[in-house]
Motif scaffolding. Sequence first.
Motif, mmCIF file in Angstrom:
data_model
loop_
_atom_site.group_PDB
_atom_site.id
_atom_site.type_symbol
_atom_site.label_atom_id
_atom_site.label_comp_id
_atom_site.label_asym_id
_atom_site.label_seq_id
_atom_site.Cartn_x
_atom_site.Cartn_y
_atom_site.Cartn_z
ATOM 1 N N SER A 1 0.831 -1.211 0.000
ATOM 2 C CA SER A 1 0.000 0.000 0.000
ATOM 3 C C SER A 1 0.863 1.258 0.000
ATOM 4 C CB SER A 1 -0.922 -0.002 1.222
ATOM 5 O OG SER A 1 -0.177 -0.047 2.423
ATOM 6 N N GLY A 2 2.027 1.200 0.647
ATOM 7 C CA GLY A 2 2.939 2.339 0.611
ATOM 8 C C GLY A 2 3.457 2.600 -0.791
ATOM 9 N N ALA A 3 3.741 1.529 -1.528
ATOM 10 C CA ALA A 3 4.170 1.677 -2.917
ATOM 11 C C ALA A 3 3.058 2.285 -3.768
ATOM 12 C CB ALA A 3 4.599 0.327 -3.485
ATOM 13 N N ALA A 4 1.804 1.921 -3.471
ATOM 14 C CA ALA A 4 0.668 2.506 -4.186
ATOM 15 C C ALA A 4 0.579 4.003 -3.924
ATOM 16 C CB ALA A 4 -0.631 1.816 -3.778
ATOM 17 N N ALA A 5 0.771 4.402 -2.657
ATOM 18 C CA ALA A 5 0.736 5.828 -2.318
ATOM 19 C C ALA A 5 1.866 6.574 -3.021
ATOM 20 C CB ALA A 5 0.836 6.001 -0.806
ATOM 21 N N ALA A 6 3.067 5.989 -3.022
ATOM 22 C CA ALA A 6 4.197 6.627 -3.700
ATOM 23 C C ALA A 6 3.923 6.775 -5.194
ATOM 24 C CB ALA A 6 5.471 5.813 -3.468
ATOM 25 N N SER A 7 3.371 5.740 -5.823
ATOM 26 C CA SER A 7 3.056 5.796 -7.250
ATOM 27 C C SER A 7 2.045 6.899 -7.547
ATOM 28 C CB SER A 7 2.505 4.446 -7.724
ATOM 29 O OG SER A 7 3.397 3.399 -7.444
ATOM 30 N N ALA A 8 1.030 7.019 -6.688
ATOM 31 C CA ALA A 8 0.012 8.039 -6.892
ATOM 32 C C ALA A 8 0.606 9.434 -6.793
ATOM 33 C CB ALA A 8 -1.112 7.865 -5.868
ATOM 34 N N TYR A 9 1.447 9.657 -5.804
ATOM 35 C CA TYR A 9 2.045 10.986 -5.637
ATOM 36 C C TYR A 9 3.038 11.304 -6.759
ATOM 37 C CZ TYR A 9 -0.010 11.689 -1.012
ATOM 38 O OH TYR A 9 -0.881 11.877 0.036
ATOM 39 N N VAL A 10 3.758 10.290 -7.240
ATOM 40 C CA VAL A 10 4.667 10.510 -8.376
ATOM 41 C C VAL A 10 3.883 10.977 -9.600
ATOM 42 C CG1 VAL A 10 6.176 9.362 -10.039
ATOM 43 C CG2 VAL A 10 6.497 8.969 -7.599
ATOM 44 N N LEU A 11 2.740 10.338 -9.853
ATOM 45 C CA LEU A 11 1.923 10.726 -11.002
ATOM 46 C C LEU A 11 1.294 12.101 -10.798
ATOM 47 C CD1 LEU A 11 0.195 7.356 -11.928
ATOM 48 C CD2 LEU A 11 2.133 8.455 -13.025
ATOM 49 N N CYS A 12 0.954 12.437 -9.558
ATOM 50 C CA CYS A 12 0.473 13.800 -9.279
ATOM 51 C C CYS A 12 1.565 14.825 -9.571
ATOM 52 C CB CYS A 12 0.020 13.914 -7.824
ATOM 53 S SG CYS A 12 -1.525 13.077 -7.457
ATOM 54 N N GLN A 13 2.799 14.483 -9.218
ATOM 55 C CA GLN A 13 3.925 15.369 -9.529
ATOM 56 C C GLN A 13 4.093 15.520 -11.037
ATOM 57 O OE1 GLN A 13 7.752 13.702 -8.800
ATOM 58 N NE2 GLN A 13 8.737 15.677 -8.391
ATOM 59 N N PHE A 14 3.979 14.415 -11.774
ATOM 60 C CA PHE A 14 4.024 14.495 -13.233
ATOM 61 C C PHE A 14 2.924 15.416 -13.759
ATOM 62 C CE2 PHE A 14 6.083 10.026 -13.896
ATOM 63 C CZ PHE A 14 7.246 10.509 -13.332
ATOM 64 N N CYS A 15 1.740 15.331 -13.145
ATOM 65 C CA CYS A 15 0.610 16.154 -13.574
ATOM 66 C C CYS A 15 0.919 17.640 -13.393
ATOM 67 C CB CYS A 15 -0.641 15.765 -12.789
ATOM 68 S SG CYS A 15 -2.128 16.628 -13.307
ATOM 69 N N ILE A 16 1.573 17.989 -12.272
ATOM 70 C CA ILE A 16 1.954 19.387 -12.040
ATOM 71 C C ILE A 16 2.881 19.882 -13.141
ATOM 72 C CG2 ILE A 16 3.243 20.913 -10.501
ATOM 73 C CD1 ILE A 16 2.225 19.255 -8.155
ATOM 74 N N PHE A 17 3.845 19.069 -13.516
ATOM 75 C CA PHE A 17 4.803 19.495 -14.538
ATOM 76 C C PHE A 17 4.180 19.465 -15.935
ATOM 77 C CE2 PHE A 17 7.699 19.037 -11.077
ATOM 78 C CZ PHE A 17 8.738 19.910 -11.362
ATOM 79 N N MET A 18 3.183 18.610 -16.156
ATOM 80 C CA MET A 18 2.450 18.677 -17.425
ATOM 81 C C MET A 18 1.668 19.987 -17.516
ATOM 82 S SD MET A 18 1.110 14.820 -18.326
ATOM 83 C CE MET A 18 0.213 14.558 -16.796
ATOM 84 N N PHE A 19 1.120 20.398 -16.375
ATOM 85 C CA PHE A 19 0.424 21.679 -16.321
ATOM 86 C C PHE A 19 1.389 22.824 -16.601
ATOM 87 C CE2 PHE A 19 -0.790 25.349 -13.643
ATOM 88 C CZ PHE A 19 -1.947 25.721 -14.303
ATOM 89 N N LEU A 20 2.600 22.762 -16.018
ATOM 90 C CA LEU A 20 3.604 23.799 -16.270
ATOM 91 C C LEU A 20 4.036 23.798 -17.737
ATOM 92 C CD1 LEU A 20 5.842 23.449 -13.072
ATOM 93 C CD2 LEU A 20 4.133 25.206 -13.569
ATOM 94 N N ALA A 21 4.181 22.595 -18.316
ATOM 95 C CA ALA A 21 4.531 22.509 -19.739
ATOM 96 C C ALA A 21 3.452 23.133 -20.601
ATOM 97 C CB ALA A 21 4.753 21.051 -20.137
ATOM 98 N N LEU A 22 2.196 22.938 -20.204
ATOM 99 C CA LEU A 22 1.071 23.528 -20.928
ATOM 100 C C LEU A 22 1.134 25.049 -20.870
ATOM 101 C CD1 LEU A 22 -1.423 22.294 -22.415
ATOM 102 C CD2 LEU A 22 -2.724 22.739 -20.335
ATOM 103 N N LEU A 23 1.498 25.596 -19.710
ATOM 104 C CA LEU A 23 1.595 27.053 -19.567
ATOM 105 C C LEU A 23 2.780 27.610 -20.340
ATOM 106 C CD1 LEU A 23 0.794 27.635 -15.771
ATOM 107 C CD2 LEU A 23 -0.697 28.020 -17.734
ATOM 108 N N LEU A 24 3.951 26.980 -20.185
ATOM 109 C CA LEU A 24 5.168 27.506 -20.807
ATOM 110 C C LEU A 24 5.142 27.398 -22.326
ATOM 111 C CD1 LEU A 24 7.841 26.129 -18.291
ATOM 112 C CD2 LEU A 24 6.942 28.470 -18.457
ATOM 113 N N SER A 25 4.398 26.420 -22.853
ATOM 114 C CA SER A 25 4.298 26.269 -24.307
ATOM 115 C C SER A 25 3.068 26.978 -24.869
ATOM 116 C CB SER A 25 4.249 24.782 -24.676
ATOM 117 O OG SER A 25 3.078 24.180 -24.149
ATOM 118 N N PHE A 26 2.403 27.780 -24.015
ATOM 119 C CA PHE A 26 1.194 28.516 -24.418
ATOM 120 C C PHE A 26 0.115 27.594 -24.979
ATOM 121 C CE2 PHE A 26 4.771 31.483 -24.749
ATOM 122 C CZ PHE A 26 4.338 32.504 -23.902
#
Length: 295
Positions: free
Chosen positions: A206-231
Amino acid sequence: MTKNRIRARLRLWAIYNELGYIPWRKPHKAVKREEGVYMGAKEAIPFMNNDGKRTFAHLLLRPGYMMRDYIMRGKHEYYLAPFTALLVFYSVFTLLLAVVQPGSVRNDFTDSLLDGINNVNAFVDSTAGNAQRGRIVKSVFKTISQAVLVTHLDLYPEAVDTPWKASLAAIEGDIRGKGIPVFLGNFLFMWMALAILLHKYNISFSGAAAASAYVLCQFCIFMFLALLLSFGSESELGLLVMGALLFIDLRQMLKIGNRQAFMLTLKTGLFYLAAALIFYSLIGIALVLFAIQRV
């Protein structure tokens, strides 16, 4: 003087990374609420309540330490729960993506796959020398095409020709609106990889599941930043960027050296790829066997 100031700032940053807050800062005054059932606007809107804002900020600034706080130190009350965070982050990202890139909701890969299957069927019809072999090949590709359409009925309304397909399309549309298809496969494969590799660090399944979820949330933040920086023109993260983020996460969470974190990141990528290959191979074999049985 300047060196001492820089050294003090670095020390402050190290303390913040370890604790998640600055210990000598005055705490915010508690908000007084009337007795009874109460929920203000800030508590109801994602990223406006304290847990949402804290999860977003810490995933951006100290992701591995935050995962360590949640998984190893049991600080569950400070952050959004992993699966809640996945739904919140990816539903907001899917909404923004639909506004900025309206055509991106329909998967280009799925369109290309269906076009390729149709071309293969046409080629088999025109060149079939063996009738039985031709029927088997057509049945296999028709089954694959139907499987792809059934899992994307909300994006292909022209394929909805029965009541049960209409119901399934409505369910898929609701699920897609929450961003679940964007992260579901990645989460499962990442979970399998981390569950195997982090076992020796005393991190549970279950700890690995939590880590995986948070890693993907972090990816989502940077996808959002990529969306902003690339207009609004780009939202995908490159393989090197995702590898670098995972490297930082594992290094901070497990408190290991650069070499060990690099090797663990590389192994995670290989295990992720192996899990994906095994999964899709089993799906492909099952579809082929089903198609041959139909013939």
